[in-house]
Design a protein around this motif. Structure first.
Motif, PDB file in Angstrom:
ATOM      1  N   ILE A  32       0.966  -1.299  -0.035  1.00 53.23           N
ATOM      2  CA  ILE A  32      -0.068   0.062   0.021  1.00 53.23           C
ATOM      3  C   ILE A  32       0.880   1.383  -0.050  1.00 53.23           C
ATOM      4  O   ILE A  32       1.752   1.410   0.928  1.00 53.23           O
ATOM      5  CB  ILE A  32      -0.626  -0.145   1.418  1.00 53.23           C
ATOM      6  CG1 ILE A  32      -1.681  -1.295   1.398  1.00 53.23           C
ATOM      7  CG2 ILE A  32      -1.934   1.260   1.155  1.00 53.23           C
ATOM      8  CD1 ILE A  32      -2.569  -1.412   2.621  1.00 53.23           C
ATOM      9  N   LYS A  33       0.675   2.113  -0.884  1.00 56.94           N
ATOM     10  CA  LYS A  33       1.283   3.338  -1.005  1.00 56.94           C
ATOM     11  C   LYS A  33       1.004   4.338   0.146  1.00 56.94           C
ATOM     12  O   LYS A  33      -0.403   4.312   0.493  1.00 56.94           O
ATOM     13  CB  LYS A  33       1.120   4.066  -2.097  1.00 56.94           C
ATOM     14  CG  LYS A  33       1.914   5.418  -2.315  1.00 56.94           C
ATOM     15  CD  LYS A  33       1.620   5.774  -3.666  1.00 56.94           C
ATOM     16  CE  LYS A  33       2.428   7.371  -4.032  1.00 56.94           C
ATOM     17  NZ  LYS A  33       1.982   8.105  -5.246  1.00 56.94           N
ATOM     18  N   PHE A  34       1.758   5.110   0.838  1.00 61.89           N
ATOM     19  CA  PHE A  34       1.388   6.064   1.839  1.00 61.89           C
ATOM     20  C   PHE A  34       2.155   7.338   1.462  1.00 61.89           C
ATOM     21  O   PHE A  34       3.209   7.615   0.971  1.00 61.89           O
ATOM     22  CB  PHE A  34       1.681   5.483   3.247  1.00 61.89           C
ATOM     23  CG  PHE A  34       3.006   5.557   3.597  1.00 61.89           C
ATOM     24  CD1 PHE A  34       3.754   6.443   4.211  1.00 61.89           C
ATOM     25  CD2 PHE A  34       3.862   4.193   3.322  1.00 61.89           C
ATOM     26  CE1 PHE A  34       5.096   6.492   4.296  1.00 61.89           C
ATOM     27  CE2 PHE A  34       5.199   4.180   3.654  1.00 61.89           C
ATOM     28  CZ  PHE A  34       5.854   5.485   4.448  1.00 61.89           C
ATOM     29  N   GLU A  44      -9.562  -0.909   0.394  1.00 56.02           N
ATOM     30  CA  GLU A  44      -9.644  -1.999  -0.854  1.00 56.02           C
ATOM     31  C   GLU A  44      -8.575  -2.875  -0.531  1.00 56.02           C
ATOM     32  O   GLU A  44      -8.708  -4.235  -0.984  1.00 56.02           O
ATOM     33  CB  GLU A  44      -9.523  -1.137  -2.177  1.00 56.02           C
ATOM     34  CG  GLU A  44     -10.779  -0.274  -2.460  1.00 56.02           C
ATOM     35  CD  GLU A  44     -10.584   1.211  -2.137  1.00 56.02           C
ATOM     36  OE1 GLU A  44      -9.848   1.195  -0.804  1.00 56.02           O
ATOM     37  OE2 GLU A  44     -11.268   2.046  -2.515  1.00 56.02           O
ATOM     38  N   HIS A  45      -7.428  -2.475  -0.097  1.00 59.06           N
ATOM     39  CA  HIS A  45      -6.186  -3.342  -0.170  1.00 59.06           C
ATOM     40  C   HIS A  45      -6.537  -4.480   1.116  1.00 59.06           C
ATOM     41  O   HIS A  45      -6.230  -5.605   0.923  1.00 59.06           O
ATOM     42  CB  HIS A  45      -4.955  -2.693   0.363  1.00 59.06           C
ATOM     43  CG  HIS A  45      -4.480  -2.065  -0.952  1.00 59.06           C
ATOM     44  ND1 HIS A  45      -3.661  -2.776  -1.752  1.00 59.06           N
ATOM     45  CD2 HIS A  45      -4.399  -0.804  -1.256  1.00 59.06           C
ATOM     46  CE1 HIS A  45      -3.242  -1.909  -2.775  1.00 59.06           C
ATOM     47  NE2 HIS A  45      -3.605  -0.638  -2.391  1.00 59.06           N
ATOM     48  N   ILE A  46      -6.895  -4.027   2.155  1.00 58.84           N
ATOM     49  CA  ILE A  46      -6.907  -4.821   3.106  1.00 58.84           C
ATOM     50  C   ILE A  46      -8.364  -5.778   2.964  1.00 58.84           C
ATOM     51  O   ILE A  46      -8.248  -7.112   3.700  1.00 58.84           O
ATOM     52  CB  ILE A  46      -7.221  -3.960   4.537  1.00 58.84           C
ATOM     53  CG1 ILE A  46      -7.041  -5.095   5.891  1.00 58.84           C
ATOM     54  CG2 ILE A  46      -8.701  -3.325   4.913  1.00 58.84           C
ATOM     55  CD1 ILE A  46      -5.436  -5.259   6.001  1.00 58.84           C
ATOM     56  N   LEU A 191      -3.746 -11.065 -11.022  1.00 59.09           N
ATOM     57  CA  LEU A 191      -4.133 -10.421 -10.177  1.00 59.09           C
ATOM     58  C   LEU A 191      -5.036  -9.029 -10.471  1.00 59.09           C
ATOM     59  O   LEU A 191      -4.627  -8.437 -11.409  1.00 59.09           O
ATOM     60  CB  LEU A 191      -3.048  -9.700  -9.337  1.00 59.09           C
ATOM     61  CG  LEU A 191      -3.328  -8.961  -8.135  1.00 59.09           C
ATOM     62  CD1 LEU A 191      -3.539  -9.950  -6.889  1.00 59.09           C
ATOM     63  CD2 LEU A 191      -2.105  -8.079  -7.523  1.00 59.09           C
ATOM     64  N   ASN A 192      -6.225  -9.096  -9.888  1.00 58.81           N
ATOM     65  CA  ASN A 192      -7.197  -7.973 -10.026  1.00 58.81           C
ATOM     66  C   ASN A 192      -6.608  -6.774  -9.291  1.00 58.81           C
ATOM     67  O   ASN A 192      -6.901  -6.320  -8.074  1.00 58.81           O
ATOM     68  CB  ASN A 192      -8.527  -8.164  -9.711  1.00 58.81           C
ATOM     69  CG  ASN A 192      -9.577  -7.088  -9.863  1.00 58.81           C
ATOM     70  OD1 ASN A 192      -9.150  -6.238 -10.776  1.00 58.81           O
ATOM     71  ND2 ASN A 192     -10.601  -7.026  -9.558  1.00 58.81           N
ATOM     72  N   GLY A 193      -5.415  -6.242  -9.521  1.00 59.68           N
ATOM     73  CA  GLY A 193      -5.067  -5.050  -8.667  1.00 59.68           C
ATOM     74  C   GLY A 193      -5.725  -3.735  -8.490  1.00 59.68           C
ATOM     75  O   GLY A 193      -6.370  -3.722  -9.129  1.00 59.68           O
ATOM     76  N   ILE A 194      -5.354  -3.445  -7.299  1.00 54.06           N
ATOM     77  CA  ILE A 194      -6.346  -2.178  -6.659  1.00 54.06           C
ATOM     78  C   ILE A 194      -6.194  -1.080  -7.803  1.00 54.06           C
ATOM     79  O   ILE A 194      -7.146  -0.381  -8.167  1.00 54.06           O
ATOM     80  CB  ILE A 194      -5.941  -1.649  -5.425  1.00 54.06           C
ATOM     81  CG1 ILE A 194      -6.062  -2.900  -4.431  1.00 54.06           C
ATOM     82  CG2 ILE A 194      -6.736  -0.697  -4.996  1.00 54.06           C
ATOM     83  CD1 ILE A 194      -7.470  -3.615  -4.458  1.00 54.06           C
ATOM     84  N   THR A 195      -5.219  -0.804  -8.250  1.00 60.24           N
ATOM     85  CA  THR A 195      -4.744   0.294  -9.338  1.00 60.24           C
ATOM     86  C   THR A 195      -5.608  -0.100 -10.685  1.00 60.24           C
ATOM     87  O   THR A 195      -6.161   0.758 -11.188  1.00 60.24           O
ATOM     88  CB  THR A 195      -3.354   0.469  -9.608  1.00 60.24           C
ATOM     89  OG1 THR A 195      -2.684   0.854  -8.291  1.00 60.24           O
ATOM     90  CG2 THR A 195      -3.112   1.907 -10.563  1.00 60.24           C
ATOM     91  N   ARG A 196      -5.403  -1.261 -11.099  1.00 57.94           N
ATOM     92  CA  ARG A 196      -6.225  -1.624 -12.150  1.00 57.94           C
ATOM     93  C   ARG A 196      -7.687  -1.771 -11.883  1.00 57.94           C
ATOM     94  O   ARG A 196      -8.384  -1.264 -12.783  1.00 57.94           O
ATOM     95  CB  ARG A 196      -5.885  -3.352 -12.349  1.00 57.94           C
ATOM     96  CG  ARG A 196      -6.718  -4.076 -13.380  1.00 57.94           C
ATOM     97  CD  ARG A 196      -6.638  -5.471 -13.365  1.00 57.94           C
ATOM     98  NE  ARG A 196      -7.074  -6.044 -14.420  1.00 57.94           N
ATOM     99  CZ  ARG A 196      -8.433  -6.465 -14.388  1.00 57.94           C
ATOM    100  NH1 ARG A 196      -9.484  -6.306 -13.274  1.00 57.94           N
ATOM    101  NH2 ARG A 196      -9.169  -6.975 -15.704  1.00 57.94           N
ATOM    102  N   GLN A 197      -8.201  -1.885 -10.699  1.00 64.92           N
ATOM    103  CA  GLN A 197      -9.539  -1.578 -10.390  1.00 64.92           C
ATOM    104  C   GLN A 197      -9.956  -0.190 -10.666  1.00 64.92           C
ATOM    105  O   GLN A 197     -10.989   0.277 -11.186  1.00 64.92           O
ATOM    106  CB  GLN A 197     -10.151  -2.170  -9.130  1.00 64.92           C
ATOM    107  CG  GLN A 197     -10.000  -3.719  -8.863  1.00 64.92           C
ATOM    108  CD  GLN A 197     -10.246  -3.970  -7.732  1.00 64.92           C
ATOM    109  OE1 GLN A 197     -11.033  -3.539  -6.961  1.00 64.92           O
ATOM    110  NE2 GLN A 197      -9.540  -4.925  -7.115  1.00 64.92           N
TER     111      GLN A 197
END
Length: 264
Positions: A32-34, A44-46, A191-197
């Motif tokens: 996760i970026k911070f 979304e990540h968790i 992977l259904n990446g969060i950024t992809r989504q």
């Protein structure tokens, strides 16, 4: 008593504080970026981290993990970077879990457009599963990543035995042709990446058609634009030998994505 060899010395195995499941690649993780105390798309990540059926997450509290992430960021001098959360069983009982949290800096990228290279994924021990998750069994991905770097590329992009594009070693891939956004389908075991989504949602909100039908390797040079995505890099235009672009739509999407990320 068993003796092991660890860090250049023979030592009582019981004194080695290592979770053996980590060494076996048993576990899942999220990156996760911070920025300072702000976590980008934490929910979304968790939620994805807790979504697989291999472990019983009921004893772990998302709120507690969040609190510990924030405390860890505050204890470090790094202002912007990546948080890696790893969850693994404590023992052979896979319902008894523990987690680790690590910080690292963002990757330093000096180019506006990066080079990718295409590899047959059957040349590497790549895990394919639907729905895909981030497991600790990543050796094949990093073998390909090492080979790509040796050939002067930023990221390898895989295609399967049917010559269908799947994904990068640690990033998703998108193409654009005639204002249609193409990206591989998650049914391929990617992977259904969060950024992809977020990119798919963003494209659709701006009236771009998003197509997840198969992308044949032989057709990639007919594309107008291409970019890769991940939490660490957001949207990053890419090129390959014999192909380049002006990335007109990609740049618009990149600016929009950066805006929603900062203002979430």
């Amino acid at each position: 008593m068993l003796i092991s060899y660890f860090k250049n010395q023979f030592i009582d195995s019981d004194e080695i504080q290592l979770n053996q499941n980590l060494l076996s690649g048993i576990g899942v993780f999220e990156t996760i970026k911070f920025n300072q105390n702000k976590l980008f798309f934490f929910d979304e990540h968790i939620n994805r981290l807790f979504s697989n059926d291999f472990f019983d997450f009921t004893k772990l509290k998302k709120e507690k993990i969040y609190d510990n992430v924030i405390k860890l960021i505050k204890q470090n001098s790094i202002q912007e970077g990546l948080v890696k959360i790893i969850i693994t069983p404590k023992s052979n009982n896979w319902n008894n879990l523990e987690y680790y949290i690590f910080l690292r800096e963002l990757p330093k990228i000096n180019q506006e457009v990066v080079k990718v290279i295409f590899y047959q994924e059957n040349l590497y021990p790549i895990l394919r599963f639907n729905p895909m998750y981030k497991s600790l069994s990543y050796m094949g991905n990093f073998m390909a990543r090492r080979d790509a770097r040796l050939e002067g590329a930023f990221e390898p992009i895989f295609y399967n035995q049917d010559n269908i594009i799947t994904e990068g070693s640690i990033r998703n891939i998108f193409f654009i042709k005639e204002n249609i956004i193409y990206t591989p389908c998650t049914k391929l075991g990617i992977l259904n990446g969060i950024t992809r989504q977020k990119v798919i949602e963003l494209g659709q909100s701006k009236n771009y058609k998003v197509d997840t039908s198969p992308i044949h390797f032989k057709n990639i040079n007919s594309m107008d634009e291409a970019f890769i995505t991940s939490s660490a890099i957001g949207i990053l235009p890419c090129k390959w030998n014999g192909w380049n672009s002006d990335f007109t739509v990609t740049k618009k999407l990149k600016n929009l994505y950066n805006s929603i990320s900062e203002n979430q």
